[in-house]
Design an enzyme around this catalytic site. Sequence first.
Site, PDB file in Angstrom:
ATOM      1  N   HIS A 113       0.450  -1.154  -0.119  1.00  0.00           N
ATOM      2  CA  HIS A 113       0.027  -0.247   0.042  1.00  0.00           C
ATOM      3  C   HIS A 113       0.819   0.880  -0.023  1.00  0.00           C
ATOM      4  CE1 HIS A 113       0.618   0.664   4.303  1.00  0.00           C
ATOM      5  NE2 HIS A 113       0.920  -0.654   4.738  1.00  0.00           N
ATOM      6  N   GLY A 114      -0.138   2.639   0.047  1.00  0.00           N
ATOM      7  CA  GLY A 114       1.628   3.422  -0.058  1.00  0.00           C
ATOM      8  C   GLY A 114       2.440   3.572   0.711  1.00  0.00           C
TER       9      GLY A 114
END
Length: 166
Positions: free
Chosen positions: A13-14
């Site tokens: 994820h980010g």
Amino acid sequence: MIVQIRVDDRLIHGQVALMWGKELNTKGILVANDHAAGDETQAATLKMACPADQKLLIRTVDEAIKVAADPRGKDMRIFGLVDKVSDALKIVEGAPGAVGAVNVANTGRFDRSDDTAKVTLVTNVILNPYEVEATKKLVATGVPVIHQVGVTDTKTNVADLVAKLG
């Protein structure tokens, strides 16, 4: 060598994509997840989330053990991702000396086991009884096991958290 395995039920994820690879100075990400390895849609999503400067391997946990244990990779800096502590334990036990550390960061929120049997080890780490036992075994391996959500967050020794469970 797998510099660190991060236990995170979101996998890539980010924060993982943008921060952890740089922090750990890795050139590759190894996602060890049986479901993702067999699901083309999830694999495609993980590939889209992976930074361009990181090589991505998506493997089953058993295949990830082979990658970790392969002597050709001993000088490589790899960032491992799993979604459960038990998978991190399996890799640590299956490839002795190939894992530098384990970060139990975010896990258990999507676990569909009995909620009444789960314990919260720390915010964002919710463990069912099987995962509690896996965490205790992981700590006992001697590999450093920490809890650190973000790269600037304080590291917490998971052995201290597990000791509070009794």
